[in-house]
Design an enzyme around this catalytic site. Structure first.
Site, PDB file in Angstrom:
ATOM      1  N   PHE A   1      -2.695  54.891 -14.017  1.00 36.27           N
ATOM      2  CA  PHE A   1      -2.507  56.342 -14.062  1.00 36.27           C
ATOM      3  C   PHE A   1      -2.316  56.847 -15.505  1.00 36.27           C
ATOM      4  O   PHE A   1      -3.152  57.606 -16.020  1.00 36.27           O
ATOM      5  CB  PHE A   1      -1.325  56.691 -13.148  1.00 36.27           C
ATOM      6  CG  PHE A   1      -0.610  57.956 -13.492  1.00 36.27           C
ATOM      7  CD1 PHE A   1      -1.298  59.166 -13.570  1.00 36.27           C
ATOM      8  CD2 PHE A   1       0.756  57.951 -13.744  1.00 36.27           C
ATOM      9  CE1 PHE A   1      -0.630  60.347 -13.902  1.00 36.27           C
ATOM     10  CE2 PHE A   1       1.426  59.116 -14.071  1.00 36.27           C
ATOM     11  CZ  PHE A   1       0.728  60.310 -14.161  1.00 36.27           C
ATOM     12  N   ILE A   2      -1.289  56.390 -16.179  1.00 38.00           N
ATOM     13  CA  ILE A   2      -1.048  56.890 -17.543  1.00 38.00           C
ATOM     14  C   ILE A   2      -2.091  56.321 -18.497  1.00 38.00           C
ATOM     15  O   ILE A   2      -2.625  57.028 -19.362  1.00 38.00           O
ATOM     16  CB  ILE A   2       0.382  56.540 -18.029  1.00 38.00           C
ATOM     17  CG1 ILE A   2       1.425  57.111 -17.060  1.00 38.00           C
ATOM     18  CG2 ILE A   2       0.626  57.088 -19.440  1.00 38.00           C
ATOM     19  CD1 ILE A   2       2.869  56.773 -17.409  1.00 38.00           C
TER      20      ILE A   2
ATOM     21  N   LYS B   1      12.293  45.214 -18.530  1.00 37.11           N
ATOM     22  CA  LYS B   1      11.860  46.236 -19.489  1.00 37.11           C
ATOM     23  C   LYS B   1      12.786  46.257 -20.714  1.00 37.11           C
ATOM     24  O   LYS B   1      12.350  46.530 -21.831  1.00 37.11           O
ATOM     25  CB  LYS B   1      11.814  47.612 -18.812  1.00 37.11           C
ATOM     26  CG  LYS B   1      10.558  47.799 -17.960  1.00 37.11           C
ATOM     27  CD  LYS B   1       9.338  47.862 -18.856  1.00 37.11           C
ATOM     28  CE  LYS B   1       8.076  48.221 -18.109  1.00 37.11           C
ATOM     29  NZ  LYS B   1       6.914  48.357 -19.023  1.00 37.11           N
TER      30      LYS B   1
ATOM     31  N   LEU C   1       0.618  49.286 -21.943  1.00 42.62           N
ATOM     32  CA  LEU C   1       1.093  50.003 -20.757  1.00 42.62           C
ATOM     33  C   LEU C   1       1.027  49.138 -19.502  1.00 42.62           C
ATOM     34  O   LEU C   1       1.529  49.541 -18.451  1.00 42.62           O
ATOM     35  CB  LEU C   1       0.252  51.276 -20.526  1.00 42.62           C
ATOM     36  CG  LEU C   1       0.653  52.523 -21.311  1.00 42.62           C
ATOM     37  CD1 LEU C   1       0.391  52.361 -22.794  1.00 42.62           C
ATOM     38  CD2 LEU C   1      -0.078  53.748 -20.803  1.00 42.62           C
TER      39      LEU C   1
ATOM     40  N   THR D   1       4.764  39.489 -14.998  1.00 41.75           N
ATOM     41  CA  THR D   1       3.896  40.445 -15.696  1.00 41.75           C
ATOM     42  C   THR D   1       4.686  41.202 -16.749  1.00 41.75           C
ATOM     43  O   THR D   1       4.236  41.356 -17.889  1.00 41.75           O
ATOM     44  CB  THR D   1       3.305  41.452 -14.689  1.00 41.75           C
ATOM     45  OG1 THR D   1       2.670  40.718 -13.659  1.00 41.75           O
ATOM     46  CG2 THR D   1       2.318  42.395 -15.348  1.00 41.75           C
TER      47      THR D   1
ATOM     48  N   ASP E   1      -7.344  45.629 -18.112  1.00 40.43           N
ATOM     49  CA  ASP E   1      -6.617  45.916 -16.865  1.00 40.43           C
ATOM     50  C   ASP E   1      -6.985  44.865 -15.821  1.00 40.43           C
ATOM     51  O   ASP E   1      -8.151  44.501 -15.702  1.00 40.43           O
ATOM     52  CB  ASP E   1      -6.988  47.318 -16.342  1.00 40.43           C
ATOM     53  CG  ASP E   1      -5.918  47.900 -15.439  1.00 40.43           C
ATOM     54  OD1 ASP E   1      -5.335  48.935 -15.792  1.00 40.43           O
ATOM     55  OD2 ASP E   1      -5.633  47.291 -14.374  1.00 40.43           O
TER      56      ASP E   1
ATOM     57  N   GLY F   1      -4.295  49.557 -10.988  1.00 38.90           N
ATOM     58  CA  GLY F   1      -5.255  50.478 -11.615  1.00 38.90           C
ATOM     59  C   GLY F   1      -6.518  50.565 -10.769  1.00 38.90           C
ATOM     60  O   GLY F   1      -6.690  49.776  -9.837  1.00 38.90           O
TER      61      GLY F   1
ATOM     62  N   TYR G   1      13.738  44.967 -12.714  1.00 41.56           N
ATOM     63  CA  TYR G   1      12.735  45.744 -13.455  1.00 41.56           C
ATOM     64  C   TYR G   1      13.338  46.275 -14.760  1.00 41.56           C
ATOM     65  O   TYR G   1      12.759  46.134 -15.842  1.00 41.56           O
ATOM     66  CB  TYR G   1      12.245  46.892 -12.572  1.00 41.56           C
ATOM     67  CG  TYR G   1      11.219  47.792 -13.211  1.00 41.56           C
ATOM     68  CD1 TYR G   1       9.991  47.296 -13.623  1.00 41.56           C
ATOM     69  CD2 TYR G   1      11.473  49.153 -13.390  1.00 41.56           C
ATOM     70  CE1 TYR G   1       9.039  48.130 -14.199  1.00 41.56           C
ATOM     71  CE2 TYR G   1      10.533  49.990 -13.956  1.00 41.56           C
ATOM     72  CZ  TYR G   1       9.320  49.478 -14.356  1.00 41.56           C
ATOM     73  OH  TYR G   1       8.384  50.304 -14.924  1.00 41.56           O
TER      74      TYR G   1
END
Ligand code: UDP
Length: 330
Positions: free
Chosen positions: A11-12, A153, A76, A95, A31, A36, A149
């Protein structure tokens, strides 16, 4: 700029590819097509300055090969959406940790400047009135997948930051606050596309809990150009910068806004958290950014209000009716 966008079909990421191509840059999107989709990049098909490479950020050799072609990397690619994190904790962790390690190490090896997309999730349950970049992180147990998560991050930020300091390369970390817009899918949890899908289908709008939790939604059209500008602003290097919107709304008010703006006959349906996400799930009561640092660094000022954002999503979903509806039961 010869840009590499990991997660470029997301999306982004796809909006970032559009923006960079529009600015005259060369773009390679990497990707694995897990969340995606090719339809996000349809408009760039066959463009002479654009290439899509299908593969994972976990493939170290491929990452090295792709990053070697660029001078700028936007990282991203990530496991995104609360449902993805809760349903596939190990895969998500791999990931989000090793993927970032591979991308940042390749950027450093090839001398490329880089941006790592982080998230407001790193602040966890801190519900302060305007979370600044130095605000404390308030996290539950790392053994609860939701917090894993934020933990991953947080480590991503550290990987970016430490390598940025050691290498002296331009590097920026952006903390994105509930960024929404056309092409975002509701399949992995995101509330705005889910509500719009439900409203357009005349289905009940699934509000979790009592709907009193509050969020500030940011437009992808405000956030994406800001990401590029931050990488061009030396004062932003080796810093984390919040990006998002300013209009705070409760989730039940958001549901009512979506019903009104779609002209739908849908009614609000309150779903207990444990039904939506399973036993023991903890939600953030409130998440509100302080975006003054981005304002000072690049004159960042969100132009999109909530109604504009919701309308842009409604318009997109009406124009692309083949988009899959939210596949989740709740
Ligand atoms: N939410 C909801 N109904 C849905 C999906 C999400 O009420 O169908 C709620 C969710 O529980 C959270 C808020 O909307 O309180 C924002 O969820 P999202 O996953 O979009 O982002 P988060 O802020 O949780 O990362």
């Amino acid at each position: 700029m010869k840009a590499v966008v990991t997660g470029g079909a997301g999306f982004i990421g796809s909006h970032l590819c559009d923006h960079l191509i529009g600015q005259g840059h060369e773009v390679v999107a990497l990707d694995d097509m897990s969340t995606g989709s090719e339809s996000n990049l349809e408009q760039l098909n066959g463009h002479s300055r654009f290439e899509l490479v299908k593969g994972s950020v976990l493939d170290k050799a491929l990452v090295d090969e792709v990053v070697a072609t660029g001078d700028t990397v936007f990282h991203l690619a990530a496991a995104v959406g609360v449902h993805t994190i809760v349903d596939k904790p190990l895969e998500s962790l791999r990931t989000n940790m090793h993927g970032t390690e591979n991308v940042v190490e390749a950027a450093v090896k090839h001398g490329a400047r880089y941006l790592v997309a982080s998230t407001s999730e790193v602040y966890g349950k801190n519900d302060a009135d305007g979370l600044g970049e130095d605000s404390d992180r308030v996290l539950g147990s790392p053994l609860k997948s939701r917090w894993s998560y934020a933990a991953a991050k947080g480590l991503d930020e550290l990987i970016a930051y430490v390598h940025g300091g050691d290498s002296g390369l331009p590097c920026v970390i952006t903390r994105l606050f509930n960024v929404v817009g056309p092409r975002q899918t509701g399949r992995y949890g995101m509330v705005v596309p889910r509500f719009v899908d439900q409203a357009l289908a005349g289905e009940p709008i699934t509000v979790h809990g009592e709907g009193t939790q509050r969020r500030c939604f940011g437009s992808v059209f405000d956030v994406v150009p800001a990401m590029v500008r931050l990488l061009e602003a030396p004062a932003a290097y080796n810093r984390a910068v919040n990006l998002g919107g300013l209009e705070e709304v409760s989730i039940s008010d958001l549901a009512r806004r979506v019903v009104e703006l779609t002209g739908s006959a849908s009614e609000l349906h309150y779903v207990p958290y444990e039904e939506a996400y399973g036993e023991g799930y903890e939600d953030m009561r409130r998440r509100m950014p302080d975006i003054s640092l981005a304002g000072a660094l690049i004159d960042y000022e969100p132009r999109w209000g909530l109604d504009d954002i919701v309308n842009s999503i409604i318009e997109h979903k009406r124009a692309v009716p083949s988009q899959p509806q939210a596949a989740l039961a709740s």
